[in-house]
Design a protein around this motif. Structure first.
Motif, PDB file in Angstrom:
ATOM      1  N   UNK A 202       0.914  -1.122   0.012  1.00 42.82           N
ATOM      2  CA  UNK A 202       0.210  -0.027  -0.029  1.00 42.82           C
ATOM      3  C   UNK A 202       1.013   1.251  -0.150  1.00 42.82           C
ATOM      4  N   UNK A 203       0.325   2.391  -0.456  1.00 36.24           N
ATOM      5  CA  UNK A 203       1.186   3.433  -0.610  1.00 36.24           C
ATOM      6  C   UNK A 203       1.229   4.299   0.693  1.00 36.24           C
ATOM      7  N   UNK A 204       0.390   4.032   1.595  1.00 38.86           N
ATOM      8  CA  UNK A 204       0.509   4.722   2.913  1.00 38.86           C
ATOM      9  C   UNK A 204       0.230   4.144   3.993  1.00 38.86           C
ATOM     10  N   UNK A 205       0.423   4.580   5.476  1.00 41.56           N
ATOM     11  CA  UNK A 205      -0.237   3.822   6.465  1.00 41.56           C
ATOM     12  C   UNK A 205      -1.655   4.179   6.570  1.00 41.56           C
ATOM     13  N   UNK A 206      -2.235   5.265   6.061  1.00 38.05           N
ATOM     14  CA  UNK A 206      -3.676   5.515   6.091  1.00 38.05           C
ATOM     15  C   UNK A 206      -4.365   4.359   5.188  1.00 38.05           C
ATOM     16  N   UNK A 207      -3.817   4.105   4.032  1.00 40.04           N
ATOM     17  CA  UNK A 207      -4.219   3.212   2.875  1.00 40.04           C
ATOM     18  C   UNK A 207      -4.318   1.824   3.751  1.00 40.04           C
ATOM     19  N   UNK A 208      -3.355   1.509   4.449  1.00 38.30           N
ATOM     20  CA  UNK A 208      -3.520   0.017   5.218  1.00 38.30           C
ATOM     21  C   UNK A 208      -4.397   0.113   6.054  1.00 38.30           C
ATOM     22  N   UNK A 213      -8.985  -2.429   8.240  1.00 38.15           N
ATOM     23  CA  UNK A 213      -9.893  -1.930   9.400  1.00 38.15           C
ATOM     24  C   UNK A 213      -9.363  -1.992  10.731  1.00 38.15           C
ATOM     25  N   UNK A 214      -8.315  -1.045  10.799  1.00 34.04           N
ATOM     26  CA  UNK A 214      -7.870  -0.502  12.024  1.00 34.04           C
ATOM     27  C   UNK A 214      -7.290   0.962  12.018  1.00 34.04           C
ATOM     28  N   UNK A 219      -1.213   0.507  12.929  1.00 38.23           N
ATOM     29  CA  UNK A 219      -0.366   0.215  11.984  1.00 38.23           C
ATOM     30  C   UNK A 219       1.115   0.734  12.047  1.00 38.23           C
ATOM     31  N   UNK A 220       1.222   2.068  12.440  1.00 34.27           N
ATOM     32  CA  UNK A 220       2.737   2.433  12.972  1.00 34.27           C
ATOM     33  C   UNK A 220       3.060   1.562  13.940  1.00 34.27           C
ATOM     34  N   UNK A 235       3.524  -6.145   9.101  1.00 40.48           N
ATOM     35  CA  UNK A 235       3.423  -5.131   8.383  1.00 40.48           C
ATOM     36  C   UNK A 235       4.962  -4.494   8.483  1.00 40.48           C
ATOM     37  N   UNK A 236       5.351  -4.056   7.405  1.00 40.42           N
ATOM     38  CA  UNK A 236       6.837  -3.596   7.136  1.00 40.42           C
ATOM     39  C   UNK A 236       6.896  -2.322   6.295  1.00 40.42           C
TER      40      UNK A 236
END
Length: 241
Positions: A202-208, A213-214, A219-220, A235-236
């Motif tokens: 994915x292109x960003x944390x927000x997209x992930x 659904x979190x 994610x960070x 997640x990496x």
């Protein structure tokens, strides 16, 4: 019979003098009720701190002991305070125990200095501790919401913000958090489903966050801690451009 170093016969009128003359001193002291002549022996490594508690009505009301109740009932004006001994280079607890054995003061419920063994709190005091414990448990629950992998509601965010008030982070901790946040800003993220082994970038944390659904914060945190999120996804951060 013992001879006191200093005697303050009216602890209300002599409050300022008592506080000034005993600032930061280690002492063994005695309260004497001028009405019924009952006494209490205590000790402190910093008597000025202890004195401020004795002069605090709020503190006295929270502690259901004989001396606290007596100070509330009769008032400081009806008490004499004796400095029995200044303890320089000597453990005040040891000296307190000596005077407890010697004088057998009426207001001392416990026979061993510095011990609460055998002491029973009143129902009111137990209720106070119980209520405080409930607040503590609720606070811990609120603080854990961000780490559960769920999307936070506005109400949840307010609870977490309220719970964190008063928590102080060291400069080192702040620096680490800041560095982690900066390093992940705008960075693509690769996630792997550890059950199906499916890998998606994915292109960003927000997209992930939206995809699984979190929250973005969850994610960070998963990336920084290198731990699976929702017990399913690894997640990496991908730094390829």
């Amino acid at each position: 019979m013992i001879k006191s170093i200093i005697t303050y016969s009216n602890c209300e009128l002599e409050k300022n003098r008592i506080l000034k003359e005993n600032k930061n001193k280690a002492v063994v002291y005695r309260w004497t009720n001028n009405v019924n002549q009952k006494t209490y022996i205590g000790s402190s490594v910093n008597f000025s701190v202890r004195l401020y508690k004795y002069y605090s009505v709020k503190h006295l009301m929270k502690h259901n002991t004989a001396i606290h109740n007596a100070l509330l009932k009769y008032g400081h004006s009806n008490f004499t305070l004796d400095i029995i001994e200044y303890c320089e280079g000597v453990d005040p607890i040891i000296r307190e125990q000596y005077y407890l054995d010697l004088l057998r003061p009426e207001y001392n419920i416990l026979e061993q200095a510095g011990s609460s063994l055998g002491f029973k709190h009143s129902e009111e005091t137990l209720e106070f501790f119980k209520n405080n414990r409930k607040v503590s448990e609720e606070t811990r629950k609120n603080l854990s919401l961000a780490a559960t992998g769920r999307i936070l509601t506005e109400e949840d965010k307010k609870k977490i913000s309220s719970s964190r008030q008063g928590i102080k982070l060291s400069d080192e901790t702040r620096a680490k958090i800041s560095a982690a946040a900066i390093s992940l800003k705008g960075v693509p993220v690769i996630i792997k489903n550890i059950i199906t082994l499916e890998v998606i970038e994915y292109t960003s944390l927000t997209e992930v966050a939206k995809a699984i659904g979190v929250s973005r914060t969850a994610v960070k945190k998963a990336i920084i801690s290198e731990k699976p999120i929702k017990k399913i996804y690894c997640c990496i951060a991908s730094h390829k451009k």
